[in-house]
Design a protein around this motif. Structure first.
Motif, PDB file in Angstrom:
ATOM      1  N   LEU A  36     -41.459  43.969  63.239  1.00 51.40           N
ATOM      2  CA  LEU A  36     -41.125  43.131  63.559  1.00 51.40           C
ATOM      3  C   LEU A  36     -39.616  42.795  63.481  1.00 51.40           C
ATOM      4  O   LEU A  36     -39.374  43.133  61.295  1.00 51.40           O
ATOM      5  CB  LEU A  36     -41.932  42.305  62.703  1.00 51.40           C
ATOM      6  N   ASP A  37     -38.744  41.899  63.556  1.00 51.70           N
ATOM      7  CA  ASP A  37     -37.418  40.868  62.862  1.00 51.70           C
ATOM      8  C   ASP A  37     -38.713  39.945  62.254  1.00 51.70           C
ATOM      9  O   ASP A  37     -38.053  38.546  62.469  1.00 51.70           O
ATOM     10  CB  ASP A  37     -36.863  41.205  63.962  1.00 51.70           C
ATOM     11  N   THR A  38     -38.073  40.331  60.346  1.00 47.91           N
ATOM     12  CA  THR A  38     -38.671  39.204  60.275  1.00 47.91           C
ATOM     13  C   THR A  38     -37.365  37.985  59.756  1.00 47.91           C
ATOM     14  O   THR A  38     -38.363  36.520  59.940  1.00 47.91           O
ATOM     15  CB  THR A  38     -38.977  39.033  59.072  1.00 47.91           C
ATOM     16  N   PHE A  39     -36.883  38.942  60.499  1.00 43.96           N
ATOM     17  CA  PHE A  39     -35.339  37.320  59.990  1.00 43.96           C
ATOM     18  C   PHE A  39     -35.361  36.177  61.029  1.00 43.96           C
ATOM     19  O   PHE A  39     -34.746  35.231  61.075  1.00 43.96           O
ATOM     20  CB  PHE A  39     -34.149  38.121  60.064  1.00 43.96           C
ATOM     21  N   LYS A  40     -36.403  36.290  62.332  1.00 41.09           N
ATOM     22  CA  LYS A  40     -36.212  35.796  63.163  1.00 41.09           C
ATOM     23  C   LYS A  40     -37.535  34.854  63.445  1.00 41.09           C
ATOM     24  O   LYS A  40     -37.917  33.774  64.235  1.00 41.09           O
ATOM     25  CB  LYS A  40     -36.050  36.421  64.861  1.00 41.09           C
ATOM     26  N   VAL A  41     -38.828  35.002  61.916  1.00 40.87           N
ATOM     27  CA  VAL A  41     -39.358  34.079  62.331  1.00 40.87           C
ATOM     28  C   VAL A  41     -39.241  33.157  60.943  1.00 40.87           C
ATOM     29  O   VAL A  41     -39.021  33.664  60.318  1.00 40.87           O
ATOM     30  CB  VAL A  41     -40.336  35.221  61.764  1.00 40.87           C
ATOM     31  N   ASP A  42     -39.153  32.091  61.616  1.00 43.41           N
ATOM     32  CA  ASP A  42     -38.929  31.390  60.813  1.00 43.41           C
ATOM     33  C   ASP A  42     -39.735  30.532  59.511  1.00 43.41           C
ATOM     34  O   ASP A  42     -39.986  29.584  58.679  1.00 43.41           O
ATOM     35  CB  ASP A  42     -38.860  29.860  61.749  1.00 43.41           C
ATOM     36  N   THR A  43     -41.660  30.510  60.320  1.00 41.16           N
ATOM     37  CA  THR A  43     -41.852  29.842  59.474  1.00 41.16           C
ATOM     38  C   THR A  43     -43.602  30.951  59.173  1.00 41.16           C
ATOM     39  O   THR A  43     -43.531  31.589  60.062  1.00 41.16           O
ATOM     40  CB  THR A  43     -42.922  28.730  60.261  1.00 41.16           C
ATOM     41  N   PHE A  44     -44.520  30.532  58.133  1.00 41.68           N
ATOM     42  CA  PHE A  44     -45.519  31.701  57.527  1.00 41.68           C
ATOM     43  C   PHE A  44     -46.432  31.712  58.973  1.00 41.68           C
ATOM     44  O   PHE A  44     -46.805  32.788  59.542  1.00 41.68           O
ATOM     45  CB  PHE A  44     -45.839  31.255  56.396  1.00 41.68           C
ATOM     46  N   SER A  45     -47.154  30.592  59.143  1.00 36.44           N
ATOM     47  CA  SER A  45     -48.155  30.350  59.957  1.00 36.44           C
ATOM     48  C   SER A  45     -47.634  31.765  61.518  1.00 36.44           C
ATOM     49  O   SER A  45     -48.256  32.059  62.297  1.00 36.44           O
ATOM     50  CB  SER A  45     -47.995  28.815  61.071  1.00 36.44           C
ATOM     51  N   GLN A  46     -46.234  31.418  61.739  1.00 36.08           N
ATOM     52  CA  GLN A  46     -46.018  32.029  62.955  1.00 36.08           C
ATOM     53  C   GLN A  46     -46.178  33.575  62.839  1.00 36.08           C
ATOM     54  O   GLN A  46     -45.785  34.906  63.260  1.00 36.08           O
ATOM     55  CB  GLN A  46     -44.472  32.220  62.968  1.00 36.08           C
TER      56      GLN A  46
END
Length: 220
Positions: A36-46
């Motif tokens: 998973l590219d965590t840099f592209k995940v904005d929120t904790f719910s996402q």
């Protein structure tokens, strides 16, 4: 990141402290990073939605990775508030994060004292050379291999190890510490490692609830 975005993100990170693992659960590795590219995940719910089908071990790893990346962005923002500090205009450039005085470049790495050295924490603070060498070896494996000037922000609680995340989120105190570092950067004697220059800022808790610090190579 602007001031409003910082306030929102820093508050969210502080509120998530109890939900974030204190251990990675695995050595940082290319295989887990590729899931998973965590840099592209904005929120904790996402993030929770994206990892819900993963194994508990991988979920643990990615939660910590996402959280520490967001904390690092807040740290970089606080450094950038100083007039002699400029963020890298290319956020995808892995060579450096910040430029001090228009010429001194550092890649910022936020971490803790390695577990095998924590029984020698005072010695590490007094002379962090061995710790720095350990960081360079561990953080330059696989796709992360790159040697450049690094500024290590090292969090350590002498009170309770689990207070690490509280120290990472000590934003008001960090703002003043980073100001002091930036204002005195020409007075700091940086350490040599792998042909690069390395700086260390320790964010410490020696008494419960009280944040202190030590800047390696700077005597004030």
């Amino acid at each position: 990141m602007n001031a409003i975005q910082f306030q929102e993100l820093s508050s969210i990170l502080s509120s998530l402290i109890g939900q974030i693992p204190l251990r990675w659960g695995a050595i940082q590795n290319d295989l887990f990073d590729s899931k998973l590219d965590t840099f592209k995940v904005d929120t904790f719910s996402q993030l929770e939605s994206a990892i819900k089908e993963f194994t508990p071990k991988l979920q643990n790893y990615l939660k910590r990775k996402w959280y520490l990346e967001k904390c690092a962005k807040c740290d970089e923002y606080l450094f950038g508030l100083n007039p002699n500090v400029t963020p890298n205009p290319n956020p995808h450039d892995k060579k450096f994060d910040l430029i001090f005085e228009g010429k001194i470049k550092f890649d910022v790495k936020c971490s803790i004292i390695p577990h095998y050295l924590q029984s020698e924490a005072e010695e590490c603070i007094a002379n962090p050379q061995r710790m720095i060498e350990s960081f360079y070896r561990r953080q330059s494996d696989g796709v992360r291999i790159c040697y450049q000037n690094r500024l290590f922000i090292v969090h350590h609680s002498f009170v309770r190890p689990e207070h690490e995340l509280n120290l990472r989120c000590a934003w008001d105190t960090k703002k003043e510490i980073y100001r002091l570092f930036s204002e005195n950067i020409h007075k700091i004697k940086f350490r040599e490692c792998y042909g690069c220059q390395a700086g260390v800022i320790f964010i410490l808790e020696r008494e419960s609830g009280k944040v202190s610090f030590s800047i390696d190579g700077l005597t004030i």
